[in-house]
Scaffold this motif. Structure first.
Motif, short mmCIF file in Angstrom:
data_model
loop_
_atom_site.label_atom_id
_atom_site.label_comp_id
_atom_site.label_asym_id
_atom_site.label_seq_id
_atom_site.Cartn_x
_atom_site.Cartn_y
_atom_site.Cartn_z
N GLY A 117 54.21 35.32 46.43
CA GLY A 117 53.87 36.09 45.24
C GLY A 117 53.91 35.24 43.99
O GLY A 117 53.01 35.31 43.14
N LEU A 118 54.95 34.43 43.85
CA LEU A 118 55.06 33.54 42.69
C LEU A 118 53.90 32.56 42.63
O LEU A 118 53.36 32.28 41.55
CB LEU A 118 56.39 32.78 42.74
N ALA A 133 36.46 41.31 35.26
CA ALA A 133 37.20 40.35 36.07
C ALA A 133 38.66 40.28 35.64
O ALA A 133 39.57 40.24 36.47
CB ALA A 133 36.56 38.96 35.98
N ARG A 134 38.88 40.30 34.33
CA ARG A 134 40.26 40.25 33.84
C ARG A 134 41.01 41.52 34.16
O ARG A 134 42.22 41.49 34.43
CB ARG A 134 40.25 39.99 32.33
N LEU A 135 40.32 42.65 34.11
CA LEU A 135 40.95 43.93 34.45
C LEU A 135 41.37 43.93 35.92
O LEU A 135 42.51 44.29 36.26
CB LEU A 135 40.00 45.08 34.16
N LEU A 136 40.45 43.52 36.80
CA LEU A 136 40.77 43.48 38.23
C LEU A 136 41.85 42.43 38.51
O LEU A 136 42.71 42.64 39.37
CB LEU A 136 39.51 43.17 39.03
N ILE A 159 47.50 41.10 40.02
CA ILE A 159 48.83 40.55 39.73
C ILE A 159 49.90 41.64 39.80
O ILE A 159 50.99 41.42 40.34
CB ILE A 159 48.84 39.87 38.34
N VAL A 160 49.58 42.83 39.28
CA VAL A 160 50.53 43.94 39.35
C VAL A 160 50.82 44.29 40.81
O VAL A 160 51.98 44.54 41.18
CB VAL A 160 49.97 45.18 38.60
N LEU A 161 49.80 44.31 41.66
CA LEU A 161 49.99 44.60 43.08
C LEU A 161 50.89 43.55 43.74
O LEU A 161 51.79 43.89 44.52
CB LEU A 161 48.64 44.65 43.80
N VAL A 162 50.65 42.28 43.42
CA VAL A 162 51.44 41.21 44.01
C VAL A 162 52.90 41.32 43.56
O VAL A 162 53.83 41.22 44.38
CB VAL A 162 50.87 39.83 43.63
N VAL A 198 48.95 40.95 50.14
CA VAL A 198 47.68 40.55 50.74
C VAL A 198 46.50 41.17 49.99
O VAL A 198 45.50 40.51 49.70
CB VAL A 198 47.64 40.92 52.24
N VAL A 199 46.62 42.46 49.65
CA VAL A 199 45.55 43.13 48.89
C VAL A 199 45.37 42.45 47.53
O VAL A 199 44.24 42.21 47.08
CB VAL A 199 45.85 44.63 48.71
N GLY A 200 46.47 42.15 46.87
CA GLY A 200 46.40 41.47 45.58
C GLY A 200 45.75 40.11 45.69
O GLY A 200 44.93 39.72 44.84
#
Length: 283
Positions: free
Chosen positions: A92-93, A114-117, A122-125, A274-276
């Motif tokens: 994650g790091l 792109a920045r929004l996604l 990053i939030v998901l990770v 993984v999704v992130g």
């Protein structure tokens, strides 16, 4: 063909922590073995494929040297918080750091969408990492987690450099391979001399851990050819399965203990990581 090649680093990088724990030895033995195995593969590739020269050589060398210090952090963290917590946190790091470096320095994630996604990724990770770090043993678990983070966070800078420095070089990945592997060996050598004054060279565990370096070197070589065949974004996503391999392998092969609740949270965290990572690779 590229997809099949990408499965090699996904599996190889995933089993490296399992090899380290099975072979045993101290973190010094493990990082020295990794360096020796990696440079052996690097020498073979350099002889047949050639290498970059001048400044590009030293930038590639520096990337490998700093990667070795990132690996030191992982090996030490294994002894403090185990593989099942170290690998998701470390991965994650790495994802968050390399993504932010890509945006801030190399101008990646162009455009508002792109920045929004990317922010969502990053939030998901981060959420996934947080879930894998939760433990039911509050006092001991929290103190060991702090101890693990104390080594993982600063040494992850080495992994970020390993990812970022090659982006400044306009050359085929195969030509960066030898100086990177040489840098890993010298980084491991410096750490070994600092920690043991060279005694680790005479310890069988160091040579046994050479298998880690061989696996890493061959997996990294497969990654280069897979990226050429299937594209970096696709291959990057597939190789993120390595964190699943290492974490679940630690549970079922190394028998690191997890309560039912911890196991559910760990699996949920791995899915988010993984999704992130898939989101970051598609931007």
């Amino acid at each position: 063909m590229g997809i099949l090649l990408a499965l090699i680093p996904a599996l190889g990088w995933g089993v490296q922590p399992l090899i380290a724990r099975k072979v045993g030895g101290s973190p010094t033995n493990q990082v020295l073995g990794t360096g020796m195995g990696a440079v052996a593969v690097g020498l073979m590739v350099g002889l047949f494929a050639g290498s970059v020269h001048g400044l590009n050589f030293w930038l590639s060398f520096a990337a490998g040297f700093l990667w070795a210090w990132g690996e030191v952090g992982q090996f030490v963290a294994f002894t403090r918080i185990g593989v099942t917590r170290t690998m998701p946190i470390s991965t994650g790091l790495q994802i968050v750091g390399t993504s932010l470096i890509g945006v801030l320095i190399f101008g990646e994630w162009a455009g508002t969408m792109a920045r929004l996604l990317g922010t969502v990724a990053i939030v998901l990770v981060v959420a996934g990492v947080a879930l894998t770090a939760i433990t039911d043993t509050r006092t001991t678990g929290q103190s060991s987690l702090v101890s693990g983070l104390a080594i993982l966070v600063p040494t992850t800078l080495g992994y970020w450099a390993y990812s970022a420095l090659p982006k400044t070089i306009h050359a085929a990945g195969i030509h960066l391979f030898f100086p990177e592997m040489l840098g890993i060996f010298i980084g491991a050598l410096v750490y070994t001399l600092w920690q043991t004054k060279g005694r680790a060279f005479t310890e069988p565990a160091s040579w046994g851990n050479g298998l880690i370096g061989l696996v890493f070197g061959l997996s990294s070589l497969a990654y280069i050819f897979a990226a050429q065949a299937a594209g970096i974004a696709t291959v990057f996503v597939i190789t993120q399965l390595s964190v699943v391999v290492s974490t679940l392998g630690a549970i079922f092969i190394l028998h690191e203990r997890k309560s039912p609740r911890e196991l559910r949270l760990t699996v949920s965290g791995l899915i988010l990581i993984v999704v992130g990572s898939i989101l970051t690779a598609t931007l």
